[in-house]
Design a protein around this motif. Sequence first.
Motif, PDB file in Angstrom:
ATOM      1  N   ALA A 266      -9.863  19.861  21.043  1.00 21.95           N
ATOM      2  CA  ALA A 266      -9.617  21.164  20.423  1.00 21.95           C
ATOM      3  C   ALA A 266      -8.503  21.072  19.379  1.00 21.95           C
ATOM      4  CB  ALA A 266      -9.255  22.187  21.500  1.00 21.95           C
ATOM      5  N   ALA A 267      -7.446  20.310  19.696  1.00 19.95           N
ATOM      6  CA  ALA A 267      -6.359  20.140  18.723  1.00 19.95           C
ATOM      7  C   ALA A 267      -6.857  19.422  17.477  1.00 19.95           C
ATOM      8  CB  ALA A 267      -5.213  19.360  19.361  1.00 19.95           C
ATOM      9  N   ALA A 268      -7.672  18.370  17.680  1.00 17.57           N
ATOM     10  CA  ALA A 268      -8.211  17.636  16.537  1.00 17.57           C
ATOM     11  C   ALA A 268      -9.122  18.522  15.700  1.00 17.57           C
ATOM     12  CB  ALA A 268      -8.966  16.403  17.028  1.00 17.57           C
ATOM     13  N   LEU A 269      -9.928  19.347  16.369  1.00 17.55           N
ATOM     14  CA  LEU A 269     -10.838  20.229  15.639  1.00 17.55           C
ATOM     15  C   LEU A 269     -10.049  21.271  14.845  1.00 17.55           C
ATOM     16  CD1 LEU A 269     -13.885  20.646  15.281  1.00 17.55           C
ATOM     17  CD2 LEU A 269     -13.794  22.319  17.134  1.00 17.55           C
ATOM     18  N   GLY A 270      -8.982  21.798  15.442  1.00 18.28           N
ATOM     19  CA  GLY A 270      -8.157  22.748  14.709  1.00 18.28           C
ATOM     20  C   GLY A 270      -7.507  22.125  13.489  1.00 18.28           C
ATOM     21  N   TYR A 271      -7.033  20.904  13.631  1.00 15.90           N
ATOM     22  CA  TYR A 271      -6.454  20.200  12.483  1.00 15.90           C
ATOM     23  C   TYR A 271      -7.516  19.950  11.413  1.00 15.90           C
ATOM     24  CZ  TYR A 271      -3.511  16.727  10.078  1.00 15.90           C
ATOM     25  OH  TYR A 271      -2.767  16.037   9.158  1.00 15.90           O
ATOM     26  N   GLN A 282     -15.228  15.574   9.303  1.00 17.93           N
ATOM     27  CA  GLN A 282     -16.374  15.703  10.194  1.00 17.93           C
ATOM     28  C   GLN A 282     -16.671  14.370  10.877  1.00 17.93           C
ATOM     29  OE1 GLN A 282     -19.646  17.162   7.847  1.00 17.93           O
ATOM     30  NE2 GLN A 282     -18.487  18.900   7.068  1.00 17.93           N
ATOM     31  N   ARG A 283     -16.633  13.307  10.083  1.00 13.08           N
ATOM     32  CA  ARG A 283     -16.908  11.976  10.630  1.00 13.08           C
ATOM     33  C   ARG A 283     -15.875  11.616  11.708  1.00 13.08           C
ATOM     34  NH1 ARG A 283     -17.080   9.554   5.990  1.00 13.08           N
ATOM     35  NH2 ARG A 283     -14.938   8.816   5.880  1.00 13.08           N
ATOM     36  N   ALA A 284     -14.603  11.901  11.432  1.00 11.99           N
ATOM     37  CA  ALA A 284     -13.558  11.574  12.395  1.00 11.99           C
ATOM     38  C   ALA A 284     -13.714  12.386  13.676  1.00 11.99           C
ATOM     39  CB  ALA A 284     -12.193  11.825  11.764  1.00 11.99           C
ATOM     40  N   CYS A 285     -14.051  13.669  13.557  1.00 13.37           N
ATOM     41  CA  CYS A 285     -14.214  14.500  14.748  1.00 13.37           C
ATOM     42  C   CYS A 285     -15.403  14.042  15.586  1.00 13.37           C
ATOM     43  CB  CYS A 285     -14.382  15.966  14.341  1.00 13.37           C
ATOM     44  SG  CYS A 285     -12.858  16.742  13.741  1.00 13.37           S
ATOM     45  N   MET A 286     -16.475  13.624  14.929  1.00 12.53           N
ATOM     46  CA  MET A 286     -17.620  13.116  15.684  1.00 12.53           C
ATOM     47  C   MET A 286     -17.265  11.836  16.426  1.00 12.53           C
ATOM     48  SD  MET A 286     -20.870  13.738  13.159  1.00 12.53           S
ATOM     49  CE  MET A 286     -21.289  15.374  12.565  1.00 12.53           C
ATOM     50  N   MET A 287     -16.570  10.940  15.749  1.00 14.31           N
ATOM     51  CA  MET A 287     -16.162   9.702  16.410  1.00 14.31           C
ATOM     52  C   MET A 287     -15.243   9.999  17.588  1.00 14.31           C
ATOM     53  SD  MET A 287     -15.454   7.268  13.075  1.00 14.31           S
ATOM     54  CE  MET A 287     -15.002   5.851  14.052  1.00 14.31           C
ATOM     55  N   LEU A 288     -14.321  10.925  17.415  1.00 13.78           N
ATOM     56  CA  LEU A 288     -13.398  11.266  18.494  1.00 13.78           C
ATOM     57  C   LEU A 288     -14.145  11.885  19.666  1.00 13.78           C
ATOM     58  CD1 LEU A 288     -10.467  11.532  19.490  1.00 13.78           C
ATOM     59  CD2 LEU A 288     -10.416  13.785  18.410  1.00 13.78           C
ATOM     60  N   ALA A 289     -15.122  12.747  19.362  1.00 14.99           N
ATOM     61  CA  ALA A 289     -15.895  13.363  20.442  1.00 14.99           C
ATOM     62  C   ALA A 289     -16.606  12.299  21.272  1.00 14.99           C
ATOM     63  CB  ALA A 289     -16.908  14.348  19.857  1.00 14.99           C
ATOM     64  N   ALA A 310     -21.287   7.256  17.465  1.00 14.67           N
ATOM     65  CA  ALA A 310     -20.613   8.006  16.396  1.00 14.67           C
ATOM     66  C   ALA A 310     -21.233   7.694  15.041  1.00 14.67           C
ATOM     67  CB  ALA A 310     -19.127   7.672  16.388  1.00 14.67           C
ATOM     68  N   LEU A 311     -21.561   6.424  14.808  1.00 19.27           N
ATOM     69  CA  LEU A 311     -22.195   6.040  13.551  1.00 19.27           C
ATOM     70  C   LEU A 311     -23.524   6.767  13.368  1.00 19.27           C
ATOM     71  CD1 LEU A 311     -22.355   4.090  11.082  1.00 19.27           C
ATOM     72  CD2 LEU A 311     -23.522   2.485  12.574  1.00 19.27           C
ATOM     73  N   VAL A 312     -24.341   6.792  14.422  1.00 15.36           N
ATOM     74  CA  VAL A 312     -25.642   7.466  14.336  1.00 15.36           C
ATOM     75  C   VAL A 312     -25.452   8.975  14.150  1.00 15.36           C
ATOM     76  CG1 VAL A 312     -27.740   8.021  15.616  1.00 15.36           C
ATOM     77  CG2 VAL A 312     -26.848   5.686  15.635  1.00 15.36           C
ATOM     78  N   ALA A 313     -24.495   9.551  14.881  1.00 16.08           N
ATOM     79  CA  ALA A 313     -24.266  10.993  14.767  1.00 16.08           C
ATOM     80  C   ALA A 313     -23.841  11.376  13.349  1.00 16.08           C
ATOM     81  CB  ALA A 313     -23.209  11.429  15.779  1.00 16.08           C
ATOM     82  N   VAL A 314     -22.945  10.592  12.763  1.00 14.42           N
ATOM     83  CA  VAL A 314     -22.489  10.883  11.392  1.00 14.42           C
ATOM     84  C   VAL A 314     -23.644  10.781  10.408  1.00 14.42           C
ATOM     85  CG1 VAL A 314     -21.064   9.990   9.512  1.00 14.42           C
ATOM     86  CG2 VAL A 314     -20.091  10.249  11.786  1.00 14.42           C
ATOM     87  N   LEU A 315     -24.460   9.751  10.545  1.00 17.12           N
ATOM     88  CA  LEU A 315     -25.565   9.559   9.599  1.00 17.12           C
ATOM     89  C   LEU A 315     -26.673  10.588   9.793  1.00 17.12           C
ATOM     90  CD1 LEU A 315     -25.755   5.665   9.583  1.00 17.12           C
ATOM     91  CD2 LEU A 315     -25.010   7.146   7.716  1.00 17.12           C
ATOM     92  N   PHE A 331     -15.408   3.084   9.474  1.00 20.62           N
ATOM     93  CA  PHE A 331     -16.153   2.488  10.582  1.00 20.62           C
ATOM     94  C   PHE A 331     -15.832   1.008  10.731  1.00 20.62           C
ATOM     95  CE2 PHE A 331     -18.897   6.263  10.534  1.00 20.62           C
ATOM     96  CZ  PHE A 331     -19.031   6.464  11.892  1.00 20.62           C
ATOM     97  N   ALA A 332     -15.609   0.332   9.608  1.00 20.34           N
ATOM     98  CA  ALA A 332     -15.260  -1.089   9.702  1.00 20.34           C
ATOM     99  C   ALA A 332     -13.913  -1.270  10.387  1.00 20.34           C
ATOM    100  CB  ALA A 332     -15.231  -1.710   8.308  1.00 20.34           C
TER     101      ALA A 332
END
Length: 740
Positions: A266-271, A282-289, A310-315, A331-332
């Motif tokens: 929730a803190a990450a999403l608010g930031y 968006q990519r960072a939040c998906m990876m964190l989730a 996370a890679l698949v979700a972002v793409l 991602f690298a």
Amino acid sequence: MRTGMLALALGLLCLRVLPAVPSVGIVAMMALIGLCCLPWRARLLGLFLLGLSWACVSAQQALDDRLAPALDGRTVWLEGRVVGLPEQGGRVVRFELEEAHSRRAELPRRLQLSWFGGPPVFSGERWRLAVSLKRPHGLLNPHGPDREATLLARRVGATGSVKAGERLALAEAAWRDGVRQRLLSVDAQGREAELVALVLGDGKGLARENWDVLQATGTVHLLVISGQHIGLLAGLVYGLIAALARLGWWPQRLPWLPWACGLGFAAALGYGLLAGFQVPVQRACMMLAMVLLWRLRFRHLGVGLPLLLALVAVLLWEPLASLLPGFWLSFAAVAVLTLTFSGRLGAWNRWLAWGRAQWLIALGLLPVLLALELPVSVTAPLANVFAVPWISLAVLPLALLGTLLLPVPLVGESLLWMAGGLLDGLFRLLAALADWHPAWVPEPLSWFVWGLVCTGALLLLLPRGVPMRVLGWPLLLLAVFAPRERVPHGQVEVWQLDVGQGLAFVLRTRDHAMLYDAGPAMGDQDLGERIVLPTLRKLGVNALDLMLLSHADADHAGGAPAVLRGLPVLRVVAGGSARLPAVLQAQPCDNGQHWQWDGVSFSLWQWPGARDSNQDSCVLLVEASGERLLLTGDLDAPGERAWAHDWQATRVDWLQSPHHGSRSSSSQSLLSTTAPRGALISRGRYNAFGHPHAEVMERYRTNGIEVFDSAVRGAVRLRLGDFGEPLGMRDPPRFWRDPS
């Protein structure tokens, strides 16, 4: 499961290499075949085809949302809402518009606009504007960025310049813009723009020299809201709850792990919302989730699967993300850390592990930076060792807490003042590092050599004791010492750079290099610094034997000071040298001067009867193994006739179209005397002068002269001496490039 996810990801990533998006029928057939393959042993093929089909559908939607060709270059009255954080600095206001509509035309959903001398524009406002619209386009040069790919990935359907406008409604719910204005008004010891970049992810206000320092030290990620900032805030919340639970201060009735994961996310999403929730966030939040979900429920699946998910979700969310360099770098970096810190026997000392992390990231990202043709910071491991904790543990908490407490008198301002002081100290240290060792701009590698470098980096990332690991060093050093292709004796490699309404030619023989004109510089747009100098470095030109400026006009000589500051230049020669800045120390064009480099002949000519700057152009004739190129600057018809009657006049194979193809040049006298196979035109796609003129193009057509136009074909490469055909940067098809 892993192989299936990998097949799906590969299908989504294949979009990056497509020359064109397949037709609707082919995409539908791929999707149908993919669905039919899922129940059978060909499941991996099915997932691959489904991923590729979805990527193609998404790309076609973005392409269909581009400005219609009929509206390209037209001025249209439209209405729309300002989104994002407009850039207010300097004489130009830049902003993006959504929900744009016009009575006369259907418009893309997102427009990127600039307004020279415009009034302040704020997020959330509604405007009625007269806009000269353009299809997405950008200058395209060897080993440089591709602006069209970036615009498509951000789903910008058109760009444009505002001619006039009126505000229809004030900002509504534009709280981010309000926060930015409040941050810019506080005293942060001169680092207000840096605080805005750190808190809101808006780096538009950063000075160019600060960007240069960040790039030279490999610390750009610290001032741009990225996965590191998102993960840091989530980690602080998670760690705080874990510490409370360990001390017995967390309520027993509440299981600490689910709460730590939930509140951390929730803190990450608010930031992320504070930063505008752009694609990188968006990519960072998906990876964190995915990571938190793995921590909560699926620890037995290992650490590689969350990264793959996370890679698949972002793409799946945004298939066009693969067009952005940040996608590959983020991602690298995570993949390198996952590889090097998982499955190790024993534990590393905390400080040793921190230092190794920076070193291993630099090592692992080297092949990615080489593939993306980006500068490599030699000082990045050292800079990040102290800069990352400096930002993460001191500056960022103070900045976020200060922003949150701004309504409290003195408290918020004091915290931001402290954060600004810490930022100022950090930038001083980073500037010293940048001065000590600037970023390395590597020359392009062949795919074979690049593969060997990748193998070397992978071997060095493996644990000690792995057989043949020591071979990683010689393979990695190929990035620096690999043999480069050299221009054969008796030939010259010629690049007409894509510098818009200006001129810049790079000529390289086997052991020498020269620059004919240095691109335009007008206002805060110095293409000598932005394009010519970086391109020279990426072409492997570390010094110039000669910088020849045809004449003193800003579209030809404006970029010369930037080139002179960035590279050693043995000699500067110019037509109309007296009108150039004294810092260039330009020598006059010596009519009739002749010399040879590596079997290639060069000669200069200047019209003694010149009456203006254009007629004063210093003309260069280059001959390599019997093939000739004539560079004419801005010579006009009287000057062309004078050259045609001079003793140096001769037939040539390639002609630089005089004065960008203006009506007053490319006379029949010149074309009859030179009888070229092709004409090279350097001009801006939407220039206000109408270059090249229709009469000039008709003369070229009548004389059987093929035209190589930088506005259509990008930078043009010619190997003089092998009698081959020029190649434009836009000639190889890419699905995101406008064919018009």
